[in-house]
Design an enzyme around this catalytic site. Sequence first.
Site, PDB file in Angstrom:
ATOM      1  N   ASP A  21      10.604  10.823   9.834  1.00  0.00           N
ATOM      2  CA  ASP A  21      10.704  10.322   8.456  1.00  0.00           C
ATOM      3  C   ASP A  21      12.004   9.540   8.256  1.00  0.00           C
ATOM      4  OD1 ASP A  21       9.858   9.911   5.881  1.00  0.00           O
ATOM      5  OD2 ASP A  21      10.504  11.872   5.142  1.00  0.00           O
ATOM      6  N   ASN A  69      -0.721   8.583   3.463  1.00  0.00           N
ATOM      7  CA  ASN A  69      -0.003   7.309   3.640  1.00  0.00           C
ATOM      8  C   ASN A  69      -0.868   6.076   3.345  1.00  0.00           C
ATOM      9  OD1 ASN A  69       2.006   8.625   6.378  1.00  0.00           O
ATOM     10  ND2 ASN A  69       2.623   8.324   4.254  1.00  0.00           N
TER      11      ASN A  69
HETATM   12  C1  IPE Z   1       5.283  12.378   6.229  1.00  0.00           C
HETATM   13  O1  IPE Z   1       6.209  11.501   5.705  1.00  0.00           O
HETATM   14  C2  IPE Z   1       4.280  11.649   7.074  1.00  0.00           C
HETATM   15  C3  IPE Z   1       4.798  11.003   8.270  1.00  0.00           C
HETATM   16  C4  IPE Z   1       5.998  11.083   8.741  1.00  0.00           C
HETATM   17  C5  IPE Z   1       3.839  10.231   8.976  1.00  0.00           C
HETATM   18  P1  IPE Z   1       6.075  10.916   4.229  1.00  0.00           P
HETATM   19  O2  IPE Z   1       7.245  10.037   4.018  1.00  0.00           O
HETATM   20  O3  IPE Z   1       4.730  10.315   4.034  1.00  0.00           O
HETATM   21  O4  IPE Z   1       6.166  12.241   3.359  1.00  0.00           O
HETATM   22  P2  IPE Z   1       6.501  12.441   1.803  1.00  0.00           P
HETATM   23  O5  IPE Z   1       5.565  11.576   1.044  1.00  0.00           O
HETATM   24  O6  IPE Z   1       7.921  12.033   1.614  1.00  0.00           O
HETATM   25  O7  IPE Z   1       6.303  13.903   1.585  1.00  0.00           O
HETATM   26  C1  IPE Z   2       8.179   7.663   8.075  1.00  0.00           C
HETATM   27  O1  IPE Z   2       9.111   6.895   7.387  1.00  0.00           O
HETATM   28  C2  IPE Z   2       7.061   6.833   8.672  1.00  0.00           C
HETATM   29  C3  IPE Z   2       5.765   6.978   8.015  1.00  0.00           C
HETATM   30  C4  IPE Z   2       5.478   7.786   7.042  1.00  0.00           C
HETATM   31  C5  IPE Z   2       4.711   6.129   8.505  1.00  0.00           C
HETATM   32  P1  IPE Z   2       8.885   6.494   5.868  1.00  0.00           P
HETATM   33  O2  IPE Z   2       8.176   5.187   5.835  1.00  0.00           O
HETATM   34  O3  IPE Z   2       8.247   7.588   5.125  1.00  0.00           O
HETATM   35  O4  IPE Z   2      10.388   6.284   5.394  1.00  0.00           O
HETATM   36  P2  IPE Z   2      10.993   6.697   3.984  1.00  0.00           P
HETATM   37  O5  IPE Z   2      10.733   8.167   3.826  1.00  0.00           O
HETATM   38  O6  IPE Z   2      10.318   5.878   2.938  1.00  0.00           O
HETATM   39  O7  IPE Z   2      12.447   6.394   4.131  1.00  0.00           O
HETATM   40 MG    MG Z   3       8.999   9.183   4.136  1.00  0.00          MG
END
Ligand code: IPE
Ligand code: IPE
Ligand code: MG
Length: 244
Positions: A21, A69
Amino acid sequence: MSLKTEIDLNNLPKHVAVIMDGNGRWAKERSRPRVFGHSNGVKSVRDITECAAELGVSYLTLYAFSTENWKRPATEVNTLMKLFVQTVKKELKTLNNNNIRLKAIGNLKNLPKDTYESLIYGMKSTENNTRMTLTLALNYSARWEIVDAVNQVMNDANKYPEGVSHDQFESYLQTAHMPDPELMIRTSGEHRISNYLLWQLAYSELYFTDVLWPDFTKDDFYKAILSYQSRERRFGKTGEQVKK
Ligand code: IPE
Ligand code: IPE
Ligand code: MG
């Protein structure tokens, strides 16, 4: 002294699960579009896969895209799907050279066709590799997985006149044939599970770090393993019982 030398190789987790993340925030810090963060996250995937295999971890499971997502802007989703195709294609040779098997868990059939096909191809081309299994959780959510398992059990209901056992139920999960993760790492400072492996994480040690995924290095991975090794896993027993 390198952190790696402090690791007790006789007490490694067999299975490490990761919530990768912070890609979006990493890009934002650099005034770049979110997808720049995703493409830079690939290097961390490569480093951590190599690092886990070198240490002797048997299973590494990475959360790459949740069923939630899809709610993101279409351009981000499309770029991510393309990135999965490109990365699998590009890394196949390295995976084979390093004897690493690629697997994927999640609702794979509902992925775009080229993403689905590249995963199937990647899994097929690495299926005989035995050093480590790298699993990508793609279009995955734990609640989807559990409901899917329940539906499969219902289809097989005539096999279980007395109801299913714990082990029988587990055999319908996406992670059947994998041990539960002993360690779950989440980067980026968020302290939540976000619908990841809810069944399998029941007794996992959880490790949270503020490091954003594109900045996550081998040393950060070693730190997580060392934290795991400093913990006492009790599984409901008392501290005195497990020390015996
Ligand atoms: C969790 O991260 C899913 C992945 C890393 C693929 P998110 O960024 O989607 O999670 P939330 O929405 O902050 O809980
Ligand atoms: C994790 O990074 C990757 C996916 C969920 C695909 P994020 O895209 O959630 O990054 P933040 O949390 O917005 O910084
Ligand atoms: Mg994230």
